[in-house]
Design an enzyme around this catalytic site. Structure first.
Site, PDB file in Angstrom:
ATOM      1  N   ASP A 221      80.817  23.846  64.014  1.00 31.11           N
ATOM      2  CA  ASP A 221      81.491  25.055  63.603  1.00 31.11           C
ATOM      3  C   ASP A 221      82.292  24.756  64.614  1.00 31.11           C
ATOM      4  OD1 ASP A 221      82.267  27.274  62.468  1.00 31.11           O
ATOM      5  OD2 ASP A 221      80.944  29.042  63.008  1.00 31.11           O
ATOM      6  N   GLU A 224      88.193  23.857  66.192  1.00 35.04           N
ATOM      7  CA  GLU A 224      89.209  23.462  65.394  1.00 35.04           C
ATOM      8  C   GLU A 224      90.338  22.918  67.093  1.00 35.04           C
ATOM      9  OE1 GLU A 224      87.641  25.248  64.272  1.00 35.04           O
ATOM     10  OE2 GLU A 224      87.921  24.865  62.267  1.00 35.04           O
ATOM     11  N   ASP A 296      86.282  29.941  56.703  1.00 38.11           N
ATOM     12  CA  ASP A 296      86.089  31.281  56.373  1.00 38.11           C
ATOM     13  C   ASP A 296      86.705  31.719  54.954  1.00 38.11           C
ATOM     14  OD1 ASP A 296      84.357  31.118  58.467  1.00 38.11           O
ATOM     15  OD2 ASP A 296      85.176  32.099  59.916  1.00 38.11           O
TER      16      ASP A 296
HETATM   17  C1  GLC Z   1      82.629  31.160  62.353  1.00 38.09           C
HETATM   18  C2  GLC Z   1      81.863  30.062  60.099  1.00 38.09           C
HETATM   19  C3  GLC Z   1      81.145  31.198  59.950  1.00 38.09           C
HETATM   20  C4  GLC Z   1      79.493  31.205  60.748  1.00 38.09           C
HETATM   21  C5  GLC Z   1      80.066  32.378  61.847  1.00 38.09           C
HETATM   22  C6  GLC Z   1      79.710  32.867  63.161  1.00 38.09           C
HETATM   23  O1  GLC Z   1      83.218  32.056  61.407  1.00 38.09           O
HETATM   24  O2  GLC Z   1      83.215  29.846  59.765  1.00 38.09           O
HETATM   25  O3  GLC Z   1      80.407  30.349  58.744  1.00 38.09           O
HETATM   26  O4  GLC Z   1      78.997  32.512  60.094  1.00 38.09           O
HETATM   27  O5  GLC Z   1      81.306  31.340  62.380  1.00 38.09           O
HETATM   28  O6  GLC Z   1      78.603  31.361  63.432  1.00 38.09           O
END
Ligand code: GLC
Length: 629
Positions: A221, A224, A296
């Site tokens: 995650d 980017e 998100d």
């Molecule tokens: C980012 C991710 C989301 C996750 C959050 C906390 O916003 O896209 O899915 O829950 O981080 O880790």
């Protein structure tokens, strides 16, 4: 993904622009006389792909950029996520509730709170005092664990991962050699330079502890790279495989290379078992290493439908294993929205509900009994469809074909496919037409492409080649099965690991011929790559009411010992299966039974009986095998 498919004058082509800089595509230039594309820097290195069909172009594009390996079968089951489930007791409760409530599920996802102060490769000792025991308990109940992996490594001398990163000199740097710092969950962080093979090799070894615990799902995650409040400085230096580059060239492949490193590392550590890998950021070719989710979203109808279109697009750009946060991440969902989202997502490639910190509970049972029943129905339907869906993943691994298919693939030159009214519709594989509706929508205008289409619930047959209005009440997502197709299915079960002995072939009669390649393997190792798999071609000849199931090819014996055949809409009383004439003797309940009207005491369990007939004969696989030889 700097790739697009053009469709003009009955012809189609693809353009893949192999340049990692910020790129521009302009499709409105010069009154539609031409389109243009370019990039901030780098070479005009592009491929023009000619093909007679969109699927041929996708095939060629994935010849170039690669295809996925088969994912572990459990990862295409239902995954339950939230930001975050903690402490361990909560995880136990969630897992237990799925089993008690008879709602199938295969994975529980651990978002950032499992870590000690969000430090990657650590566990919060208080919240999760015995991760090994926790993993074992989950495993005993048929669950897998997916853990969050963020690239930001907290700047904290004494923290093993930080110290090792500094020592191995693998972090992104400014041109003067100082490690770049950006703020993310743990506070100030350094970031491994995943475009450096040395950094990838280092990161790849870091998963040993997770693997020792029994974790086999990994979630990449914030790659980017996302940092709080500022863009990545342009002068950052990336190794770029030994060809030093600035951030302008390196950034777009950062997430891709992170996912690659995680996949390659965990694949090695799991010693022959398939890892599940998920990423938020990627680039052309990401399908080789990871599933992708759309990031998100917000709990609105608009975002629900946008996610569907994004997954359609990702399928066109080679990413077959894609999905979205079912239920909506930011903001509060509501009963109808959650129910609708879950029913659509149950027919998407990657199926996971997720929600943000401080939002209401969002498990299938959190929105009242009616929603719970709707969720159970659709999750069970997905589990029934597993042999079909898993075979679609094989098609993705083999030919690059998406699991969720934009109508532009099979009906390229029908202009109605490009009408905004219908752009949320898609086909799950070759045969299941899904028409997503908004949560409050009772009626939906839809487009039936050519052919005939069976209503999943009532068995009513709609003629294709028409735009029409169908009902879309909250418990019945409009779903149709193409006449002339065969859906290989099985019984629903608590999770995908439950061994099944009966394969159920749902045959939708129609005046069309179709082929479906049923693919089976152990679902968890890479043995299929050395021949331990089974493929059977199932051919349906609607004109003669004849079905031919070929002998199995490959070196894998599945757990199925029986085949049951369910005929939908047969015009005759007999059907020929591999030369056996099977008489239709009695009616059965529909295999899918969404609630006509919610009634907790007396749930109707059958619909459209007049259209569903079952053969009275059950053949063992061995018996049919004999006649195949
Ligand atoms: C980012 C991710 C989301 C996750 C959050 C906390 O916003 O896209 O899915 O829950 O981080 O880790």
């Amino acid at each position: 993904m700097p790739f697009y498919i053009g469709i003009h004058n009955g012809l189609c082509y693809g353009v893949f622009f192999d340049n990692t800089h910020k790129a521009y595509f302009n499709f409105g230039a010069s009154n539609n006389r031409f389109s243009s594309f370019g990039a901030d820097a780098g070479e005009m290195n592009y491929y023009l792909i000619h093909g007679n069909s969109v699927s041929e172009i996708i095939k060629q594009y994935t010849d170039l950029t690669g295809r996925m390996e088969l994912p572990p079968r459990w990862s295409i089951g239902y995954q339950q996520c939230r930001y975050s489930y903690y402490p361990d007791k909560e995880v136990f409760t969630i897992a237990k509730t799925f089993r008690e409530k008879d709602i199938p599920a295969d994975a529980i996802v651990f978002d950032i709170h499992y870590m000690d102060k969000y430090k990657i490769f650590t566990w919060d000792q208080e919240r999760f005092s015995d991760p090994k025991g926790l993993m074992q308990t989950l495993k005993d109940q048929g669950f897998h664990a997916v853990v969050m992996c963020d690239p930001g490594i907290k700047v904290e001398p004494g923290y093993e991962t930080y110290d090792a990163g500094v020592k191995n000199d693998i972090f992104l740097k400014y041109p003067d050699g100082e490690n770049y710092q950006g703020q993310v969950w743990p506070g100030w962080c350094h970031f491994p330079d995943f475009t450096n093979p040395k950094a990838r090799a280092w990161w790849a070894t870091k998963f040993q502890d997770y693997v020792n615990l029994g974790v086999d799902g990994f979630w990449n995650d914030m790659n980017e790279i996302a940092t709080w409040g500022n863009a990545l400085p342009e002068n950052l230096e990336f190794d770029f495989e030994g060809n030093k580059a600035t951030m302008r060239r390196g950034r777009n492949v950062y997430g891709f290379q992170m996912a690659r490193s995680t996949y390659e590392g965990t694949k090695k550590l799991l010693k022959g078992k398939r890892p599940f890998n998920l990423t938020r950021s990627g680039f052309s070719g990401i399908q080789r290493y990871s599933a992708v989710w759309t990031g998100d979203n917000v709990a609105y109808d608009e975002h629900m439908l946008l996610g569907v279109r994004l997954v359609n697009s990702m399928g066109l750009t080679g990413v077959a294993f894609a999905g979205y946060d079912a239920g909506g991440f930011v903001g509060e969902s509501n009963p109808k929205l959650f129910a609708r989202w879950m029913s659509i997502a149950s027919l998407s490639p990657f199926f996971r509900a997720h929600t943000m910190i401080n939002t209401r509970d969002s498990e299938p049972w959190s929105y009242g009994e009616e929603v719970e029943s709707i969720c159970r129905n659709y999750i069970k339907f997905r589990y029934q469809l597993l042999p079909y869906i898993y075979s679609l993943f094989y098609d993705a691994a083999k030919r690059g074909m998406p699991v969720q298919r934009s109508l532009a693939i099979d009906y390229t030159h029908d202009h109605r496919v490009y009408n905004n009214l219908y752009h949320n519709q898609y086909l799950l594989g070759p045969s299941i037409l899904v028409a997503p509706a908004e949560s409050n929508q009772q009626l939906l205008k839809i487009f039936f492409p050519s052919g005939n289409w069976y209503d999943l619930y009532s068995g009513k047959v709609w003629a294709g080649n028409q735009e029409t209005i169908v009902e879309s009440p909250i418990h019945k997502l409009p779903v149709f099965i193409k006449a002339g197709s065969v859906l290989p299915m099985q019984h629903s079960a608590a999770h995908t690991g439950v061994k099944q002995d009966e394969l159920i072939l749902h045959i939708y009669c129609g005046n069309e011929a179709s082929d479906f390649l049923l693919y089976l393997d152990d679902g968890e190792t890479f043995d299929y790559q050395s021949g331990k798999s089974s493929t059977r071609l199932i051919q349906m000849n609607g004109f003669e009411n004849k079905v031919t199931i070929s002998a199995s090819e490959g070196d894998f014996t599945s757990s199925y010992t029986k085949i049951k055949i369910v005929l939908h809409g047969s015009p005759a009383d007999k059907i020929l299966v591999n030369g056996h004439s099977l008489a239709l003797t009695h009616h059965v309940h529909s295999f899918f039974s969404p609630l006509e009207k919610y009634d907790p005491i007396n749930e109707p369990d059958s619909m459209g009986e007049e259209n569903v007939r079952e053969t009275s004969t059950e053949y063992t696989v061995e018996k049919i095998e004999l006649s195949w030889s």
